[in-house]
Design a protein around this motif. Structure first.
Motif, PDB file in Angstrom:
ATOM      1  N   GLY A 110       1.756   9.318  -8.296  1.00 53.40           N
ATOM      2  CA  GLY A 110       2.318   8.333  -9.212  1.00 53.40           C
ATOM      3  C   GLY A 110       1.770   6.934  -8.988  1.00 53.40           C
ATOM      4  O   GLY A 110       1.861   6.077  -9.871  1.00 53.40           O
ATOM      5  N   MET A 111       1.198   6.700  -7.803  1.00 52.76           N
ATOM      6  CA  MET A 111       0.563   5.409  -7.505  1.00 52.76           C
ATOM      7  C   MET A 111      -0.945   5.468  -7.673  1.00 52.76           C
ATOM      8  O   MET A 111      -1.661   4.557  -7.256  1.00 52.76           O
ATOM      9  CB  MET A 111       0.925   4.978  -6.085  1.00 52.76           C
ATOM     10  CG  MET A 111       2.370   4.575  -5.906  1.00 52.76           C
ATOM     11  SD  MET A 111       2.765   4.109  -4.197  1.00 52.76           S
ATOM     12  CE  MET A 111       3.518   5.610  -3.577  1.00 52.76           C
ATOM     13  N   THR A 142       3.988   9.331   9.598  1.00 51.68           N
ATOM     14  CA  THR A 142       3.504   7.957   9.691  1.00 51.68           C
ATOM     15  C   THR A 142       2.273   7.811   8.806  1.00 51.68           C
ATOM     16  O   THR A 142       1.318   8.586   8.916  1.00 51.68           O
ATOM     17  CB  THR A 142       3.162   7.578  11.139  1.00 51.68           C
ATOM     18  OG1 THR A 142       4.380   7.495  11.898  1.00 51.68           O
ATOM     19  CG2 THR A 142       2.487   6.219  11.211  1.00 51.68           C
ATOM     20  N   MET A 143       2.339   6.812   7.917  1.00 47.35           N
ATOM     21  CA  MET A 143       1.274   6.560   6.951  1.00 47.35           C
ATOM     22  C   MET A 143       0.606   5.232   7.279  1.00 47.35           C
ATOM     23  O   MET A 143       1.274   4.261   7.668  1.00 47.35           O
ATOM     24  CB  MET A 143       1.858   6.527   5.534  1.00 47.35           C
ATOM     25  CG  MET A 143       2.798   7.679   5.230  1.00 47.35           C
ATOM     26  SD  MET A 143       3.508   7.613   3.579  1.00 47.35           S
ATOM     27  CE  MET A 143       2.113   8.246   2.625  1.00 47.35           C
ATOM     28  N   ALA A 144      -0.713   5.186   7.122  1.00 47.21           N
ATOM     29  CA  ALA A 144      -1.464   3.960   7.372  1.00 47.21           C
ATOM     30  C   ALA A 144      -1.505   3.123   6.095  1.00 47.21           C
ATOM     31  O   ALA A 144      -2.195   3.467   5.141  1.00 47.21           O
ATOM     32  CB  ALA A 144      -2.883   4.296   7.822  1.00 47.21           C
ATOM     33  N   TYR A 145      -0.722   2.031   6.090  1.00 47.88           N
ATOM     34  CA  TYR A 145      -0.811   1.107   4.954  1.00 47.88           C
ATOM     35  C   TYR A 145      -2.031   0.208   5.127  1.00 47.88           C
ATOM     36  O   TYR A 145      -2.763  -0.071   4.189  1.00 47.88           O
ATOM     37  CB  TYR A 145       0.464   0.268   4.850  1.00 47.88           C
ATOM     38  CG  TYR A 145       0.351  -0.793   3.775  1.00 47.88           C
ATOM     39  CD1 TYR A 145       0.380  -0.441   2.430  1.00 47.88           C
ATOM     40  CD2 TYR A 145       0.159  -2.128   4.112  1.00 47.88           C
ATOM     41  CE1 TYR A 145       0.234  -1.405   1.445  1.00 47.88           C
ATOM     42  CE2 TYR A 145       0.018  -3.101   3.136  1.00 47.88           C
ATOM     43  CZ  TYR A 145       0.060  -2.737   1.802  1.00 47.88           C
ATOM     44  OH  TYR A 145      -0.101  -3.691   0.825  1.00 47.88           O
ATOM     45  N   ARG A 186      -3.118   0.490   1.463  1.00 49.13           N
ATOM     46  CA  ARG A 186      -3.282  -0.828   0.841  1.00 49.13           C
ATOM     47  C   ARG A 186      -4.492  -0.849  -0.075  1.00 49.13           C
ATOM     48  O   ARG A 186      -4.416  -1.325  -1.213  1.00 49.13           O
ATOM     49  CB  ARG A 186      -3.414  -1.900   1.927  1.00 49.13           C
ATOM     50  CG  ARG A 186      -3.588  -3.311   1.384  1.00 49.13           C
ATOM     51  CD  ARG A 186      -3.678  -4.313   2.516  1.00 49.13           C
ATOM     52  NE  ARG A 186      -3.808  -5.663   2.009  1.00 49.13           N
ATOM     53  CZ  ARG A 186      -3.857  -6.754   2.774  1.00 49.13           C
ATOM     54  NH1 ARG A 186      -3.767  -6.629   4.089  1.00 49.13           N
ATOM     55  NH2 ARG A 186      -3.981  -7.954   2.251  1.00 49.13           N
ATOM     56  N   ARG A 187      -5.593  -0.321   0.401  1.00 47.59           N
ATOM     57  CA  ARG A 187      -6.802  -0.306  -0.409  1.00 47.59           C
ATOM     58  C   ARG A 187      -6.681   0.683  -1.561  1.00 47.59           C
ATOM     59  O   ARG A 187      -7.095   0.406  -2.689  1.00 47.59           O
ATOM     60  CB  ARG A 187      -8.019   0.055   0.448  1.00 47.59           C
ATOM     61  CG  ARG A 187      -9.350  -0.085  -0.296  1.00 47.59           C
ATOM     62  CD  ARG A 187     -10.476   0.588   0.451  1.00 47.59           C
ATOM     63  NE  ARG A 187     -10.340   2.037   0.456  1.00 47.59           N
ATOM     64  CZ  ARG A 187     -10.636   2.814  -0.590  1.00 47.59           C
ATOM     65  NH1 ARG A 187     -11.050   2.285  -1.734  1.00 47.59           N
ATOM     66  NH2 ARG A 187     -10.490   4.113  -0.507  1.00 47.59           N
ATOM     67  N   GLN A 188      -6.096   1.853  -1.288  1.00 51.95           N
ATOM     68  CA  GLN A 188      -6.067   2.905  -2.303  1.00 51.95           C
ATOM     69  C   GLN A 188      -5.061   2.629  -3.421  1.00 51.95           C
ATOM     70  O   GLN A 188      -5.251   3.071  -4.556  1.00 51.95           O
ATOM     71  CB  GLN A 188      -5.761   4.255  -1.658  1.00 51.95           C
ATOM     72  CG  GLN A 188      -6.873   4.719  -0.714  1.00 51.95           C
ATOM     73  CD  GLN A 188      -6.862   6.215  -0.515  1.00 51.95           C
ATOM     74  OE1 GLN A 188      -6.728   6.982  -1.448  1.00 51.95           O
ATOM     75  NE2 GLN A 188      -6.994   6.639   0.731  1.00 51.95           N
ATOM     76  N   THR A 189      -3.971   1.924  -3.114  1.00 55.99           N
ATOM     77  CA  THR A 189      -2.962   1.653  -4.148  1.00 55.99           C
ATOM     78  C   THR A 189      -3.086   0.268  -4.758  1.00 55.99           C
ATOM     79  O   THR A 189      -2.713   0.059  -5.920  1.00 55.99           O
ATOM     80  CB  THR A 189      -1.540   1.786  -3.589  1.00 55.99           C
ATOM     81  OG1 THR A 189      -1.326   0.777  -2.590  1.00 55.99           O
ATOM     82  CG2 THR A 189      -1.317   3.163  -2.989  1.00 55.99           C
ATOM     83  N   GLY A 190      -3.564  -0.705  -3.962  1.00 55.19           N
ATOM     84  CA  GLY A 190      -3.585  -2.086  -4.433  1.00 55.19           C
ATOM     85  C   GLY A 190      -2.198  -2.699  -4.512  1.00 55.19           C
ATOM     86  O   GLY A 190      -2.018  -3.761  -5.109  1.00 55.19           O
ATOM     87  N   LEU A 191      -1.198  -2.050  -3.892  1.00 57.04           N
ATOM     88  CA  LEU A 191       0.190  -2.495  -3.969  1.00 57.04           C
ATOM     89  C   LEU A 191       0.655  -3.076  -2.639  1.00 57.04           C
ATOM     90  O   LEU A 191       0.190  -2.668  -1.575  1.00 57.04           O
ATOM     91  CB  LEU A 191       1.102  -1.316  -4.326  1.00 57.04           C
ATOM     92  CG  LEU A 191       0.902  -0.664  -5.693  1.00 57.04           C
ATOM     93  CD1 LEU A 191       1.738   0.610  -5.787  1.00 57.04           C
ATOM     94  CD2 LEU A 191       1.281  -1.633  -6.811  1.00 57.04           C
ATOM     95  N   PRO A 192       1.612  -4.027  -2.680  1.00 58.38           N
ATOM     96  CA  PRO A 192       2.228  -4.486  -1.436  1.00 58.38           C
ATOM     97  C   PRO A 192       2.945  -3.332  -0.740  1.00 58.38           C
ATOM     98  O   PRO A 192       3.397  -2.388  -1.394  1.00 58.38           O
ATOM     99  CB  PRO A 192       3.233  -5.551  -1.905  1.00 58.38           C
ATOM    100  CG  PRO A 192       2.786  -5.948  -3.267  1.00 58.38           C
ATOM    101  CD  PRO A 192       2.134  -4.736  -3.865  1.00 58.38           C
TER     102      PRO A 192
END
Length: 351
Positions: free
Chosen positions: A219-220, A259-262, A296-302
């Motif tokens: 969805g993102m 655990t996800m890498a933002y 962060r790079r893949q979604t472009g979202l905060p």
């Protein structure tokens, strides 16, 4: 008996059956999958009819494979998925929507307290005193979290950890080390009744419990998939790792945390983690950034927006009410954080 299995990334398989004199009877397979030719559905039913009720899922799948007509096309499911649905029916497994899920999303907490909360909340679910829970973590400090069976000295460079002010804690689940920085990490736990994963192999339970977050990522705009045994990956690299712990007290429960890498500071990570440094020693820091490709790079979202969308996706699938850690649970967790998860005896139990 009734069993359901939603194939991760695929369709729903439903099996209704009875057991008489130790064998499967009146087997009916259904679902929202696609199958050609139509008559192959009857072949699947007939393949399962009379099968010993104690056959594991792979052997049930083999019976189906042998019965399918040449050229049969199964889309959205597999013979193995049917076998899993049968095992879930026999085990009287529950489904996600059978529960009233609770969300716990509190403010930043210490690494040791997070370790303790996982143990306490999962034990409470096993005892039936807490509903199944999605807990989203907020980290109060940077940390390295090592798996239950990892060697402390093999995983962590103590000088690097001290230099960067990083606390080292050991969790109750297996798996590998996690490098944590509060603004760069998204972590969540699922504390679920054992009945939810009944009929699933240990490996299949990872895929099953990770399926909702794959939908959230899609969805993102992130096409992600489960990568055995415990990773979530994309074409650009790994974005998350999962670990589990089974609690056998009470009715049983499963702790599944991810655990996800933002974002990631690869240079700092390689100064703190020994194994990471060894794996990447001939490739350099650039390879670390490629191997773990942040959200962060893949979604472009905060980061907060990513977490909000994940929670909304879970709520849309299964329902989710706001909750909190009870005072009694918090008191027990704080005691465990002090006496167990902050102790040298536990952290260095595998030196």
């Amino acid at each position: 008996m009734h069993g359901e299995y939603k194939v991760p990334g695929g369709k729903l398989v439903v099996v209704d059956l009875e057991v008489r004199e130790g064998v499967l009877r009146d087997v009916r397979v259904a679902g929202d999958f696609f199958l050609e030719p139509d008559e192959a559905l009857l072949d699947i039913d007939r393949a399962l009819e009379g099968a010993p009720a104690d056959l594991p899922a792979p052997q049930l799948a083999a019976r189906i494979d042998a019965a399918l007509p040449e050229g049969a096309v199964l889309f959205g499911f597999t013979p193995e998925a049917v076998g899993v649905a049968v095992r879930r029916a026999l085990a009287q497994a529950t489904d996600w929507t059978d529960y009233d899920w609770q969300l716990v999303h509190d403010g930043p907490q210490s690494p040791a307290l997070h370790m303790a909360l996982d143990e306490v909340l999962t034990t409470e679910v096993a005892a039936g005193r807490r509903p199944p829970t999605l807990r989203v973590w907020e980290w109060g400090a940077p940390a390295v979290v090592i798996g239950s069976f990892q060697s402390l000295r093999n995983e962590v460079d103590p000088e690097g950890a001290e230099r960067h002010g990083i606390e080292v804690v050991r969790r109750i689940s297996g798996g590998g080390a996690m490098f944590i920085e509060p603004g760069n990490t998204i972590t969540y736990s699922l504390c679920v009744p054992d009945a939810l994963v009944q009929g699933l192999s240990f490996a299949d339970s990872y895929k099953y419990l990770d399926d909702w977050v794959l939908g959230a990522l899609e969805g993102m705009g992130v096409k992600a998939w489960y990568q055995p045994l415990n990773d979530i990956a994309t074409e650009s690299g790994k974005i998350a790792g999962a670990a589990q712990k089974r609690v056998v007290s009470g009715n049983g429960a499963v702790l599944h945390h991810v655990t996800m890498a933002y974002d990631i500071d690869a240079d700092k990570m390689l100064e703190v983690l020994r194994i990471g440094r060894e794996k990447l020693s001939d490739k350099g820091t650039t390879s670390a950034k490629k191997r773990v490709d942040p959200l962060r790079r893949q979604t472009g979202l905060p980061r907060d927006a990513v977490i909000t969308k994940m929670i909304e996706s879970f709520r849309g699938r299964y329902g989710l009410t706001e909750g909190s850690v009870t005072p009694e649970e918090l008191a027990r967790a704080e005691e465990l954080a002090r006496t167990k998860f902050s102790s040298a005896e536990w952290t260095a139990r595998v030196p």
